[in-house]
Design a protein around this motif. Sequence first.
Motif, PDB file in Angstrom:
ATOM      1  N   LEU A   4      44.694  39.083  37.483  1.00  0.00           N
ATOM      2  CA  LEU A   4      44.355  38.847  38.749  1.00  0.00           C
ATOM      3  C   LEU A   4      42.609  38.819  38.684  1.00  0.00           C
ATOM      4  O   LEU A   4      42.176  37.696  39.431  1.00  0.00           O
ATOM      5  CB  LEU A   4      44.836  40.117  39.491  1.00  0.00           C
ATOM      6  N   SER A   5      42.015  39.756  38.160  1.00  0.00           N
ATOM      7  CA  SER A   5      40.409  39.553  38.281  1.00  0.00           C
ATOM      8  C   SER A   5      40.042  38.176  37.868  1.00  0.00           C
ATOM      9  O   SER A   5      39.105  37.510  38.204  1.00  0.00           O
ATOM     10  CB  SER A   5      39.842  40.694  37.453  1.00  0.00           C
ATOM     11  N   VAL A   8      40.867  35.532  40.203  1.00  0.00           N
ATOM     12  CA  VAL A   8      39.849  35.298  41.322  1.00  0.00           C
ATOM     13  C   VAL A   8      38.403  34.853  40.704  1.00  0.00           C
ATOM     14  O   VAL A   8      37.957  34.189  41.568  1.00  0.00           O
ATOM     15  CB  VAL A   8      39.738  36.753  42.083  1.00  0.00           C
ATOM     16  N   TRP A  11      38.525  31.113  40.299  1.00  0.00           N
ATOM     17  CA  TRP A  11      38.955  30.572  41.698  1.00  0.00           C
ATOM     18  C   TRP A  11      37.324  30.521  42.410  1.00  0.00           C
ATOM     19  O   TRP A  11      36.965  29.536  42.836  1.00  0.00           O
ATOM     20  CB  TRP A  11      39.661  31.468  42.639  1.00  0.00           C
ATOM     21  N   LEU A  12      36.625  31.469  42.377  1.00  0.00           N
ATOM     22  CA  LEU A  12      35.247  31.345  42.959  1.00  0.00           C
ATOM     23  C   LEU A  12      34.261  30.571  42.170  1.00  0.00           C
ATOM     24  O   LEU A  12      33.363  29.936  42.883  1.00  0.00           O
ATOM     25  CB  LEU A  12      34.744  32.921  43.162  1.00  0.00           C
TER      26      LEU A  12
END
Length: 70
Positions: A4-5, A8, A11-12
């Motif tokens: 998940l990290s 994210v 994504w950023l």
Amino acid sequence: MRLLSLLVFAWLIAGVVAVVQDGLLADVFNSEPSCTTFANLAVTVVAGGLNYTDFQPRVGDCELPQPDPQ
């Protein structure tokens, strides 16, 4: 949790790349800084990968609150 990290973070990073490709970073350095400029930059970064699906988030006019005169 590690996956998940990583998602994210990716994504950023996609959002940051979109900011550079859109020229929004140049707006920050070449013009008078404004609330709208920084808001557009932040919304584009958060939108991440959606920027590559013709989703171009923009913020209209925003005004910072002014302190009350005393």
